[in-house]
Structures are given as structure tokens and as C-alpha cells.
Design a protein around this motif. Structure first.
Motif, PDB file in Angstrom:
ATOM      1  N   PRO A  29      40.490  38.285  39.683  1.00  0.00           N
ATOM      2  CA  PRO A  29      40.401  38.545  38.236  1.00  0.00           C
ATOM      3  C   PRO A  29      41.081  39.840  37.816  1.00  0.00           C
ATOM      4  O   PRO A  29      41.801  39.869  36.813  1.00  0.00           O
ATOM      5  N   TYR A  30      40.880  40.911  38.572  1.00  0.00           N
ATOM      6  CA  TYR A  30      41.488  42.203  38.210  1.00  0.00           C
ATOM      7  C   TYR A  30      43.003  42.147  38.341  1.00  0.00           C
ATOM      8  O   TYR A  30      43.730  42.663  37.479  1.00  0.00           O
ATOM      9  N   VAL A  31      43.501  41.508  39.396  1.00  0.00           N
ATOM     10  CA  VAL A  31      44.941  41.412  39.603  1.00  0.00           C
ATOM     11  C   VAL A  31      45.573  40.519  38.535  1.00  0.00           C
ATOM     12  O   VAL A  31      46.632  40.843  37.978  1.00  0.00           O
ATOM     13  N   THR A  32      44.924  39.408  38.225  1.00  0.00           N
ATOM     14  CA  THR A  32      45.472  38.445  37.269  1.00  0.00           C
ATOM     15  C   THR A  32      45.503  38.996  35.854  1.00  0.00           C
ATOM     16  O   THR A  32      46.480  38.812  35.119  1.00  0.00           O
ATOM     17  N   VAL A  33      44.445  39.691  35.453  1.00  0.00           N
ATOM     18  CA  VAL A  33      44.335  40.139  34.069  1.00  0.00           C
ATOM     19  C   VAL A  33      45.390  41.188  33.716  1.00  0.00           C
ATOM     20  O   VAL A  33      45.717  41.374  32.537  1.00  0.00           O
ATOM     21  N   GLN A  34      45.950  41.863  34.718  1.00  0.00           N
ATOM     22  CA  GLN A  34      46.974  42.856  34.428  1.00  0.00           C
ATOM     23  C   GLN A  34      48.198  42.221  33.772  1.00  0.00           C
ATOM     24  O   GLN A  34      48.901  42.872  32.988  1.00  0.00           O
ATOM     25  N   HIS A  35      48.455  40.948  34.083  1.00  0.00           N
ATOM     26  CA  HIS A  35      49.594  40.237  33.501  1.00  0.00           C
ATOM     27  C   HIS A  35      49.148  39.263  32.407  1.00  0.00           C
ATOM     28  O   HIS A  35      49.770  39.184  31.347  1.00  0.00           O
ATOM     29  N   ALA A  36      48.085  38.525  32.676  1.00  0.00           N
ATOM     30  CA  ALA A  36      47.700  37.418  31.798  1.00  0.00           C
ATOM     31  C   ALA A  36      46.843  37.841  30.623  1.00  0.00           C
ATOM     32  O   ALA A  36      46.729  37.087  29.651  1.00  0.00           O
ATOM     33  N   LYS A  37      46.206  39.010  30.711  1.00  0.00           N
ATOM     34  CA  LYS A  37      45.301  39.468  29.661  1.00  0.00           C
ATOM     35  C   LYS A  37      44.221  38.409  29.388  1.00  0.00           C
ATOM     36  O   LYS A  37      43.581  37.956  30.297  1.00  0.00           O
ATOM     37  N   ARG A  38      44.018  38.002  28.124  1.00  0.00           N
ATOM     38  CA  ARG A  38      42.935  37.063  27.811  1.00  0.00           C
ATOM     39  C   ARG A  38      43.223  35.643  28.310  1.00  0.00           C
ATOM     40  O   ARG A  38      42.340  34.782  28.274  1.00  0.00           O
ATOM     41  N   ASP A  39      44.426  35.390  28.781  1.00  0.00           N
ATOM     42  CA  ASP A  39      44.765  34.064  29.315  1.00  0.00           C
ATOM     43  C   ASP A  39      44.576  33.985  30.833  1.00  0.00           C
ATOM     44  O   ASP A  39      45.098  33.072  31.474  1.00  0.00           O
ATOM     45  N   LEU A  40      43.804  34.933  31.391  1.00  0.00           N
ATOM     46  CA  LEU A  40      43.648  34.948  32.848  1.00  0.00           C
ATOM     47  C   LEU A  40      42.987  33.679  33.375  1.00  0.00           C
ATOM     48  O   LEU A  40      43.165  33.321  34.537  1.00  0.00           O
ATOM     49  N   TRP A  41      42.234  32.978  32.534  1.00  0.00           N
ATOM     50  CA  TRP A  41      41.574  31.745  32.992  1.00  0.00           C
ATOM     51  C   TRP A  41      42.573  30.616  33.221  1.00  0.00           C
ATOM     52  O   TRP A  41      42.285  29.658  33.945  1.00  0.00           O
ATOM     53  N   LEU A  42      43.773  30.708  32.613  1.00  0.00           N
ATOM     54  CA  LEU A  42      44.801  29.692  32.806  1.00  0.00           C
ATOM     55  C   LEU A  42      45.548  29.864  34.125  1.00  0.00           C
ATOM     56  O   LEU A  42      46.066  28.892  34.683  1.00  0.00           O
ATOM     57  N   SER A  43      45.604  31.091  34.625  1.00  0.00           N
ATOM     58  CA  SER A  43      46.426  31.383  35.799  1.00  0.00           C
ATOM     59  C   SER A  43      46.044  30.572  37.036  1.00  0.00           C
ATOM     60  O   SER A  43      46.920  30.074  37.744  1.00  0.00           O
ATOM     61  N   PRO A  44      44.737  30.414  37.360  1.00  0.00           N
ATOM     62  CA  PRO A  44      44.401  29.573  38.527  1.00  0.00           C
ATOM     63  C   PRO A  44      44.858  28.128  38.378  1.00  0.00           C
ATOM     64  O   PRO A  44      45.127  27.455  39.383  1.00  0.00           O
ATOM     65  N   SER A 111      32.538  50.451  48.542  1.00  0.00           N
ATOM     66  CA  SER A 111      32.655  51.006  47.188  1.00  0.00           C
ATOM     67  C   SER A 111      31.497  50.591  46.291  1.00  0.00           C
ATOM     68  O   SER A 111      31.132  51.324  45.374  1.00  0.00           O
ATOM     69  N   ALA A 112      30.905  49.421  46.544  1.00  0.00           N
ATOM     70  CA  ALA A 112      29.844  48.926  45.673  1.00  0.00           C
ATOM     71  C   ALA A 112      28.451  49.318  46.136  1.00  0.00           C
ATOM     72  O   ALA A 112      27.529  49.385  45.308  1.00  0.00           O
ATOM     73  N   PHE A 113      28.286  49.592  47.423  1.00  0.00           N
ATOM     74  CA  PHE A 113      26.922  49.750  47.935  1.00  0.00           C
ATOM     75  C   PHE A 113      26.803  50.863  48.975  1.00  0.00           C
ATOM     76  O   PHE A 113      26.048  51.812  48.795  1.00  0.00           O
ATOM     77  N   LEU A 114      27.550  50.773  50.059  1.00  0.00           N
ATOM     78  CA  LEU A 114      27.425  51.734  51.165  1.00  0.00           C
ATOM     79  C   LEU A 114      28.484  52.829  51.028  1.00  0.00           C
ATOM     80  O   LEU A 114      29.447  52.905  51.787  1.00  0.00           O
ATOM     81  N   HIS A 115      28.285  53.714  50.051  1.00  0.00           N
ATOM     82  CA  HIS A 115      29.320  54.672  49.680  1.00  0.00           C
ATOM     83  C   HIS A 115      29.667  55.659  50.792  1.00  0.00           C
ATOM     84  O   HIS A 115      30.812  56.091  50.906  1.00  0.00           O
ATOM     85  N   ASN A 116      28.709  56.025  51.588  1.00  0.00           N
ATOM     86  CA  ASN A 116      28.939  57.063  52.603  1.00  0.00           C
ATOM     87  C   ASN A 116      29.065  56.504  54.015  1.00  0.00           C
ATOM     88  O   ASN A 116      29.070  57.253  54.987  1.00  0.00           O
ATOM     89  N   THR A 117      29.145  55.185  54.113  1.00  0.00           N
ATOM     90  CA  THR A 117      29.250  54.552  55.427  1.00  0.00           C
ATOM     91  C   THR A 117      30.712  54.460  55.854  1.00  0.00           C
ATOM     92  O   THR A 117      31.548  54.034  55.057  1.00  0.00           O
ATOM     93  N   PHE A 324      42.399  51.860  49.426  1.00  0.00           N
ATOM     94  CA  PHE A 324      41.978  50.785  48.538  1.00  0.00           C
ATOM     95  C   PHE A 324      42.981  50.583  47.403  1.00  0.00           C
ATOM     96  O   PHE A 324      43.298  49.454  47.028  1.00  0.00           O
ATOM     97  N   GLU A 325      43.500  51.678  46.857  1.00  0.00           N
ATOM     98  CA  GLU A 325      44.477  51.588  45.770  1.00  0.00           C
ATOM     99  C   GLU A 325      45.741  50.868  46.210  1.00  0.00           C
ATOM    100  O   GLU A 325      46.304  50.057  45.470  1.00  0.00           O
ATOM    101  N   ASP A 326      46.201  51.149  47.423  1.00  0.00           N
ATOM    102  CA  ASP A 326      47.384  50.468  47.945  1.00  0.00           C
ATOM    103  C   ASP A 326      47.115  48.978  48.144  1.00  0.00           C
ATOM    104  O   ASP A 326      48.000  48.143  47.921  1.00  0.00           O
ATOM    105  N   MET A 327      45.910  48.642  48.560  1.00  0.00           N
ATOM    106  CA  MET A 327      45.557  47.241  48.769  1.00  0.00           C
ATOM    107  C   MET A 327      45.580  46.475  47.446  1.00  0.00           C
ATOM    108  O   MET A 327      46.160  45.380  47.355  1.00  0.00           O
ATOM    109  N   ILE A 328      44.979  47.052  46.407  1.00  0.00           N
ATOM    110  CA  ILE A 328      44.966  46.404  45.096  1.00  0.00           C
ATOM    111  C   ILE A 328      46.377  46.280  44.534  1.00  0.00           C
ATOM    112  O   ILE A 328      46.764  45.240  43.987  1.00  0.00           O
ATOM    113  N   ARG A 329      47.168  47.325  44.682  1.00  0.00           N
ATOM    114  CA  ARG A 329      48.543  47.305  44.188  1.00  0.00           C
ATOM    115  C   ARG A 329      49.349  46.226  44.902  1.00  0.00           C
ATOM    116  O   ARG A 329      50.133  45.498  44.291  1.00  0.00           O
TER     117      ARG A 329
END
Length: 366
Positions: A29-44, A111-117, A324-329
């Protein structure tokens, strides 16, 4: 045959569904919305074309060479030397892909739960669990898929059912205000994730019944696409324009759930349930890599390779992705092209050469 266990077509469909969806609903969803905006549901929906095509190709190849995986029939189609090279390329990609899957799992949990692990502890702990399942064979993974996936799917559906009062359908309007191209550009990542259905090649020889495998493969693609569309719509209805800034919108949606004063802050439950789906996905990747490596080396058993390859996967997950930033990019730039090149182009090449050499399947579509 190295693997003596067998699975049903339902278990095949569920394993492939988990292989695609477990990380797709978090990151796509995060990757798709960067291009599709509100039409991200059409991309799949556009991305489903790759899924349908690769299922068709893999099933036809399995009928050219019954009882063989992609690693095995590479040599039969392309000859010993070239076949070995192409099979090695695919296996190296599968190692890299598996490592990426483990890193995606680790980044989300940390990132969501075990921040210091430490990351290695997070990925290493799931790797041990997956190694036990892989050593148990394909039947263990298949039974886990049947047991866990309904729970995973039900939990995500319930999130958005609980949030119905907060959902605003108008957030999806106007549809395709900038034309169809934004949603097509956003479909690059779904195309890449759905191309992972090429991994069906490792499972088709292990089916108890080869009948209707095309039907169940296509059904798994449809289920995967509908799940992505449902998740994207739910996120869009809930967050509107701010979804473009949310890296894990499903997790953020879980935080919004509040029923009365006693049922809220369920994100910890969602993480625990998601781990079940991630376990199926990573175990399947792990198993296919170990099985394919053993077939490439023509060994009588894959089980001695489970721990060494597990260790190699963890090392690759740490080495190949700096942050993590490189992975998302990468998910929105180079990774989709990388996935499609290996998982779509290689099977197409194999099918074309097989047809040219006048191979014929035992039976066509059923």
C-alpha cells in the motif's frame, strides 16, 4: 524424488496465497500510493495480469515435464551447461528473495513492536521456527497453512469491520481523475509480488492430485488480488490523503479500533496474528530454496542443508539491505524489475524453447 510428502491443491493455493500476501498487505500500500494516490486500489487489478500469466506458464511447463521442478527441467530444456547456469541464477535469486522476506519481517516487528531488539535476534528467532517446519517437510508447511491462514485473514477483515463507522467512501473519489496511468505506474510492485507464483513450480510435483491445478492456481491469484484491493480500499476509506505518509497503514488502522472502553489497542494482537502468516511465507521460501539447491546438486536428501542455508539466509538479510529506508525505496524502483526479470522472463524463455523443441504436455487445460 527427494520429497516424499504430498499436499492437496487447497494447501498449494493457501501456501502460494501466503507467499504473496503476508508482506504485500504491509508494504505494497505505501509503495503503490506514491504513484497511484487515491487509485491505489486499482493497481493490484492491473498487477493480476502477471499472476495469471505466470500460473498459466508454470502449469503448462509442469505438464511438459511431469514430476519435475523448474530447477530440474531447466537442464532438460536448455541442455546441461546452460540449464545449470539458468537454474543457478534462479536459485541465487530465490536466496536473495528469501533474505528480503526475512528482512521485511524483521523490520516490521522491530519498528512496530520490538524497538530495542537487535535485528539479527528477530530474524534469527523466526528462522529457527521455519527451519523446524522445513525439516518436517512440505506436509508440515501445508498443514500450518490450513490451520493459520483462516485466522490471519479473519483478523484483517475484522479490523475494517470494526472501523466501519470511521470509513469514508468519498475518499476514493474522483476515480482516475488523472487518467489510468497513475494506477498503472502504481501496479509495478503488485506485478512483482504476484510474479512470485513462479514458485509454484516447486510444489506442483508434490500434489496428491494433479487435476484442476490450473483452476486452484488461478483461484489463489484472484484471492491474493482481492485481498490487496480490500486492504487498499479499507486504508483509503479510513485515512484518505494522509495514507501517502503511512508506511504500515494496516498496523495504523488496528490502532484506531475501539469498541466501548474495553476493546482497543489491538495492534499487539494483529502483530501476533500476522506473524503466523509470515511464518507460512518464510517457511515456504525457505523450503523451496533448500529443495531446489538439493535438486541442483542432485543430492538424495535436502534435510542436511536446512541449517546451513538458514544461516546463509540470515547473513544475506543483514548484508544485502543497508537500511529500512533503502528497502522501501527499492520496492518502488529496482526490486520490481528484478523480480519480474527472473520470475517472469525465465519461465517464458523456458516455455518458448520447450515449444520450439516440440515438447507436448500430457494434457492441456482442465
Amino acid at each position: 524424488m527427494i520429497e516424499k510428502g504430498r499436499i492437496s491443491v487447497l494447501e498449494l493455493a493457501l501456501i502460494m496465497y501466503a507467499t504473496v500476501i503476508a508482506t504485500a498487505i504491509l508494504y505494497i500500500p505505501y509503495v503503490t500510493v506514491q504513484h497511484a494516490k487515491r487509485d491505489l486500489w486499482l493497481s493490484p487489478i492491473w498487477g493480476s495480469l502477471s499472476g495469471f500469466l505466470i500460473v498459466f506458464i508454470i502449469v503448462i511447463l509442469s505438464r511438459f515435464f511431469p514430476g519435475k521442478t523448474l530447477i530440474e527441467y531447466c537442464e532438460l530444456i536448455l541442455g546441461r551447461t546452460i540449464g545449470k547456469i539458468i537454474a543457478f541464477i534462479y536459485l541465487f535469486f530465490l536466496l536473495h528473495d528469501t533474505a528480503i522476506g526475512f528482512r521485511e519481517y524483521g523490520e516490521f516487528v522491530e519498528s512496530a513492536f520490538l524497538h530495542n531488539t537487535p535485528m539479527l535476534f528477530v530474524t534469527g528467532s523466526i528462522a529457527i521456527s521455519c527451519a523446524i517446519a522445513v525439516h518436517g517437510g512440505i506436509q508440515t508447511i501445508g498443514r500450518c497453512a490450513v490451520l493459520f491462514l483462516p485466522i490471519v485473514l479473519a483478523s484483517y477483515v475484522l479490523i475494517y469491520i470494526f472501523l466501519i463507522p470511521d470509513l469514508n467512501v468519498k475518499n476514493m473519489l474522483p476515480i482516475m481523475s488523472n487518467g489510468v496511468m497513475p494506477s498503472i505506474k502504481g501496479s509495478l510492485a503488485p506485478h512483482a509480488w504476484l510474479s512470485q507464483f513462479s514458485l509454484m513450480s516447486f510444489l506442483l510435483p508434490l500434489l496428491t492430485n494433479q487435476q484442476k491445478v490450473m483452476k486452484w492456481g488461478m483461484f489463489s491469484v484472484i484471492a491474493s488480488v482481492l485481498t490487496m484491493v480490500f486492504i487498499n480500499l479499507g486504508n483509503l476509506f479510513l485515512f484518505g490523503k494522509i495514507i501517502i505518509n503511512l508506511q504500515f497503514p494496516v498496523f495504523e488502522a488496528a490502532r484506531f479500533v475501539s469498541i466501548g472502553s474495553f476493546f482497543e489497542h489491538i495492534e499487539s494482537i494483529i502483530i501476533a496474528v500476522w506473524v503466523l502468516g509470515g511464518f507460512i511465507q518464510l517457511s515456504a521460501f525457505f523450503y523451496m530454496l533448500v529443495l531446489g539447491t538439493s535438486q541442483w546438486l542432485k543430492l538424495p536428501s535436502y534435510k542436511p542443508f536446512v541449517l546451513p542455508i538458514g544461516f546463509l539466509i540470515i547473513l544475506f538479510s543483514a548484508w544485502t539491505i543497508p537500511s529500512f529506508e533503502d528497502m522501501i525505496r527499492g520496492m518502488g524502483t529496482t526490486v520490481p524489475y528484478y523480480f519480474l526479470t527472473v520470475q517472469l522472463i525465465i519461465p517464458i524463455l523456458l516455455l518458448c524453447v520447450a515449444v520450439i523443441r516440440r515438447k507436448r504436455p500430457n494434457s492441456f487445460l482442465q
